[in-house]
Design an enzyme around this catalytic site. Structure first.
Site, PDB file in Angstrom:
ATOM      1  CD  GLU A 247      48.292  32.182  38.464  1.00 40.57           C
ATOM      2  OE1 GLU A 247      47.734  31.079  38.347  1.00 40.57           O
ATOM      3  OE2 GLU A 247      49.421  32.318  38.979  1.00 40.57           O
ATOM      4  CD  GLU A 248      44.734  33.609  35.753  1.00 47.01           C
ATOM      5  OE1 GLU A 248      44.721  32.590  35.032  1.00 47.01           O
ATOM      6  OE2 GLU A 248      44.463  33.576  36.965  1.00 47.01           O
ATOM      7  CB  SER A 681      43.287  24.928  41.391  1.00 44.30           C
ATOM      8  OG  SER A 681      43.355  26.234  40.893  1.00 44.30           O
ATOM      9  CG  ASP A 756      46.524  29.942  47.317  1.00 47.40           C
ATOM     10  OD1 ASP A 756      46.928  30.700  46.425  1.00 47.40           O
ATOM     11  OD2 ASP A 756      45.949  28.864  47.094  1.00 47.40           O
ATOM     12  CG  HIS A 788      47.092  27.719  43.996  1.00 44.21           C
ATOM     13  ND1 HIS A 788      45.858  27.743  44.587  1.00 44.21           N
ATOM     14  CD2 HIS A 788      46.888  27.230  42.740  1.00 44.21           C
ATOM     15  CE1 HIS A 788      44.934  27.311  43.746  1.00 44.21           C
ATOM     16  NE2 HIS A 788      45.542  26.985  42.622  1.00 44.21           N
TER      17      HIS A 788
END
Length: 834
Positions: A247-248, A681, A756, A788
């Site tokens: 994800e990051e 977001s 989400d 999301h």
């Protein structure tokens, strides 16, 4: 009433002197602009109305759009994924034959079914079986932002270019270029489990993949499967990237082949230390309780260890048994500090060592280490340090003839390339200047290296932060920054956005080009930039899908403002058609504003996120001025610009958005009392803060999937910018939406997917409770079962966009409706008001 927590903002009746100058300049061009819009309104009257439903329908309004274009290793083919005429989100596999100058479809995804027999392919549409994506694959595709797509969503070439490997509905398939058409597609797996992250081994003997939390290989010659790992179960998985890596950290894999394909490095991820959360995925007709390991800020991360396994039978002194277990894997020393992140893993070209990148938990250090796969011992080659954070990258590139490697660093304040030898000694900077070496959106920027000629090709934003171009630089030369920059040559031409894919030998490249008025075209070029062939011209002629709407296209205007610290802020704006002198129009500020992302660019409708661009066009045609500004903290502008938000999220960003509104208020055609804001977001977080901390500037807001309390969001993202809740309690408190909830004055709509798993629905429910306790009215639009990325889905996106438009129509446009509002049609169908 002015929010006391926002007293830094200059009141509207005390304009900045620079804004006053801007207002005079705007007034000077207003008459010409209004005359132009009158002509455009006349042209718009004959155009078809652009509807939200049409934005999501097939064929794609952007025309022929090719996804994942790449060269075959032998350079003979350019392959790509393309949506179907009847379903733009279902992708087939295509190829352009460079010698023949023609395209052909290699694989029709509708002809491959989950029920096909091993070794064959059945005709017909997908049927029952694994067509419903399992939870692990669903999460992986959500991380990769491909969850709204179907058919063939990814593929990879074999090293000899003969075969292509791709997954469909959880099974793996091979396409053989040399086989007869009826036998070209071969099924590799046919199991109840999903096979994910498939790869060819570097020499093409094996296909590898992850199944049931373990790493597997198939020997292609014999078809024999072997498990490389066996202990993946429960909280342990092998060969996968943990949640925050996907994800990051832009790391979607958890295993890496050695170039001689005798070994595989892999991660062993144990999520047992991570907090187990129970969240509710609320569907339309049921509720599912999901136990999810979620590493919230300041809490433990997964235990990630790196191992190297030697494949059975790859020792020439020992024949392989039919079910020989792999040699016991070797654990690799990742060095200090122990609490950190395995950011990247690569192999040195001779397969004798691993190159691993380890990032400290506070993300202020990034260490490149060389590790011996036989012993597991490692040594440090170089270390990057920052007072804010060190950004990760994918630019590590080995030059085996020189026994050197290219590395990217932001030590100068901008990301540039540096040449090191294998011992970690700096040889020279390769690029320099007040600009950044960067790909489209943080992706790898190095496109190719030719050691013989001593050149490296890369993309960068040297011409403008709003553009991307291809450049070439020498590997050898002076060390003086000015001389280095003088030696760099631009290869792409045309102001706009060039997305580049280069042949492995650097001889040719694909130029995917667009600008705000030109949909993406794809051109095959020589290394020097000369055109060889046009693969997709995508001309906006009468046959183009956008042709019925073209005459009403609102032109994109660009400009700059200055932040409080003097740094430059870029903005873009669409004006409505048929603007009348003396009339003031409502504004919608379309915001993201988060770190590592850019919204303002000279590209077609925000391509590749074209739906966003078409929605902005839709809003402008409904009578809104649509404004977007990249505030401080946004991506690809250098350390000073991006680190302005360090340990204080939500402050500098809102300062800059308010400065944008002050500029808008200086324009003679803007109604200062009717400025709304919308974001998703991080943009949802920004929309909330704007409504709470600057209610005197924003009259209405829509917040989609917003973070409301950063202590609830994940470790790697949140701690990069805020530190931990333990060491920056004041920063977390000030950055929390909940802290400022009493500042809400205008109408607010909150939208969120109720399943989400990224920004958990808990963020919105916490806000709901806080606003209710304060007696604040607000609107809610929850989406049962959605995650999301619900704006991308055909099933939810149109409804969400309609909800946003209706909300603003009710609270912004109704106060002074344009002449077409009563009929609820687009302005292009209405006669201009005289």
């Amino acid at each position: 009433m002015t929010n006391p927590s926002y007293r830094r903002i200059r009141p509207a009746h005390q304009p900045d002197r620079r804004l006053a100058v801007a207002a005079l300049a705007s007034a000077a061009i207003a008459a010409a602009a209004l005359a132009a819009t009158a002509q455009q309104a006349s042209e718009a009257a004959v155009a078809e109305p652009l509807t939200i439903e049409r934005i999501f329908a097939a064929p794609d309004l952007s025309g022929t759009v090719l996804r994942n274009p790449r060269f075959s290793p032998d350079g003979r083919l350019v392959t790509y994924l393309q949506g179907r005429p009847d379903d733009k989100d279902r992708l087939d596999l295509w190829a352009w034959d460079v010698a023949a100058g023609r395209s052909l479809r290699l694989v029709d995804s509708t002809q491959i079914t989950a029920g096909a027999q091993r070794g064959s392919v059945a005709a017909g549409p997908p049927e029952a079986g694994k067509a419903v994506v399992n939870n692990e694959e669903e999460q992986r595709r959500e991380r990769q932002r491909t969850s709204s797509l179907s058919g063939i969503v990814d593929y990879v070439f074999s090293p000899d270019s003969r075969r292509l490997l791709f997954p469909i509905d959880g099974d793996l398939f091979l396409y053989d270029r040399d086989a007869p058409a009826a036998q070209a597609v071969r099924r590799l797996t046919d199991t109840a489990a999903y096979e994910t992250d498939p790869k060819f081994s570097p020499q093409g003997r094996y296909v590898s993949f992850v199944r049931d939390q373990n790493l597997w290989v198939i020997e292609l010659a014999s078809g024999r499967e072997q498990a490389v790992t066996r202990d993946g179960q429960g909280t342990v998985s092998c060969g996968t990237a943990e949640f925050v890596a996907q994800e990051e950290m832009d790391r979607s894999t958890g295993y890496w082949w050695s170039p001689d394909e005798t070994r595989i490095a892999f991660t062993r991820v144990d999520e047992a230390p991570v907090d187990l959360l129970e969240r509710f995925e609320i569907l339309a007709d049921s509720v599912r309780v999901v136990q999810q390991r979620y590493p919230a800020a300041g809490r433990p991360n997964a235990d990630v260890r790196l191992y190297v396994a030697t494949l059975p039978g790859r020792d020439p002194r020992k024949p392989a048994a039919a079910d020989e277990p792999p040699v016991a894997p070797i654990r690799i020393d990742t060095g200090e500090p122990a609490d950190g992140y395995l950011a990247r893993v690569d192999w040195f070209p001779d397969s004798m060592a691993l190159a691993l990148q380890w990032q400290s938990r506070d993300q202020r250090q990034l260490i490149l280490r060389r590790a011996d796969p036989a012993t597991g011992r490692s040594q440090e080659l170089l270390r990057e340090h920052s007072d804010s954070w060190v950004s990760l990258h994918d630019e590590l590139t080995f030059l085996p003839r020189r026994r050197a490697f290219l590395w990217a660093s932001e030590r100068s304040g901008q990301r540039h390339l540096y040449l090191y030898d294998y011992r970690g000694q700096l040889l020279r900077p390769v690029t320099a200047g007040d600009w950044m070496v960067t790909g489209d959106g943080g992706e790898r920027a190095i496109e190719a290296v030719d050691e013989r000629s001593g050149r490296v090709w890369f993309t960068a934003n040297r011409e403008s932060p709003l553009e991307r171009h291809l450049y070439v630089a020498p590997l050898e030369g002076p060390r003086d920054p000015a001389a280095i920059e003088a030696g760099i040559r631009q290869l792409s031409s045309g102001a706009g956005w060039h997305s580049v894919t280069m042949a492995p030998d650097g001889s040719r490249w694909l130029d995917l080009f667009s600008d705000p008025d030109t949909p993406p075209s794809l051109t095959l070029r020589r290394s020097d930039g000369r055109a060889l062939a046009t693969l997709v011209s995508n001309r906006l002629d009468a046959a183009h899908p956008y042709a019925p709407f073209r005459s009403a296209q609102r032109p994109t205007e660009f400009g700059t403002l200055q932040a409080a610290d003097g740094q430059t802020l870029h903005w873009q704006m669409l004006r409505p058609p048929g603007m009348q002198a003396g009339r003031r129009y409502p504004v919608i500020v379309d915001v993201y504003g988060g770190p590592g992302f850019q919204r303002v660019k000279r590209a077609w409708g925000g391509f590749p996120r074209s739906n966003e661009g078409f929605f902005r066009q839709y809003l402008a045609r409904q009578g809104y001025v649509v404004f977007t500004l990249d505030n401080r903290g946004s991506g690809f502008r250098g350390t000073a610009f991006e680190s302005a938000v360090h340990r204080q999220l939500g402050q500098r960003e809102i300062d800059d958005q308010v400065r944008g509104v002050e500029y808008l208020r200086s324009l003679p055609f803007v109604d200062p009392a009717r400025v709304g804001i919308f974001g998703w977001s991080y943009g949802g977080y920004m929309a909330l803060l704007a409504m709470l901390r600057a209610p005197q500037h924003f009259a209405a807001g829509v917040a989609g999937a917003p973070v409301t309390d950063w202590s609830l969001y994940d470790t790697h993202y949140t701690e990069r910018y805020l530190g931990t809740p333990q060491d920056n309690a004041a920063g977390y408190r000030e950055a929390s939406v909940l802290t400022h909830a009493d500042g809400l004055q205008g109408p607010l709509l909150v939208m969120h997917g109720m399943a989400d798993d990224n920004v958990l629905f808990t963020h919105s429910t916490a806000l709901f409770k806080r606003l209710q306790d304060l007696g604040k009215p607000f609107d809610v639009m929850p989406y049962p079962g959605s995650k999301h990325g619900l704006l991308r889905f055909q099933g939810t996106g149109p409804h969400a966009y309609h909800s946003i438009a209706r909300f603003f129509d009710r609270h912004l446009r109704a106060a002074q409706s344009p002449p077409w509002a009563a009929k609820d049609v687009s302005p292009e169908t209405a006669a201009p008001t005289r």
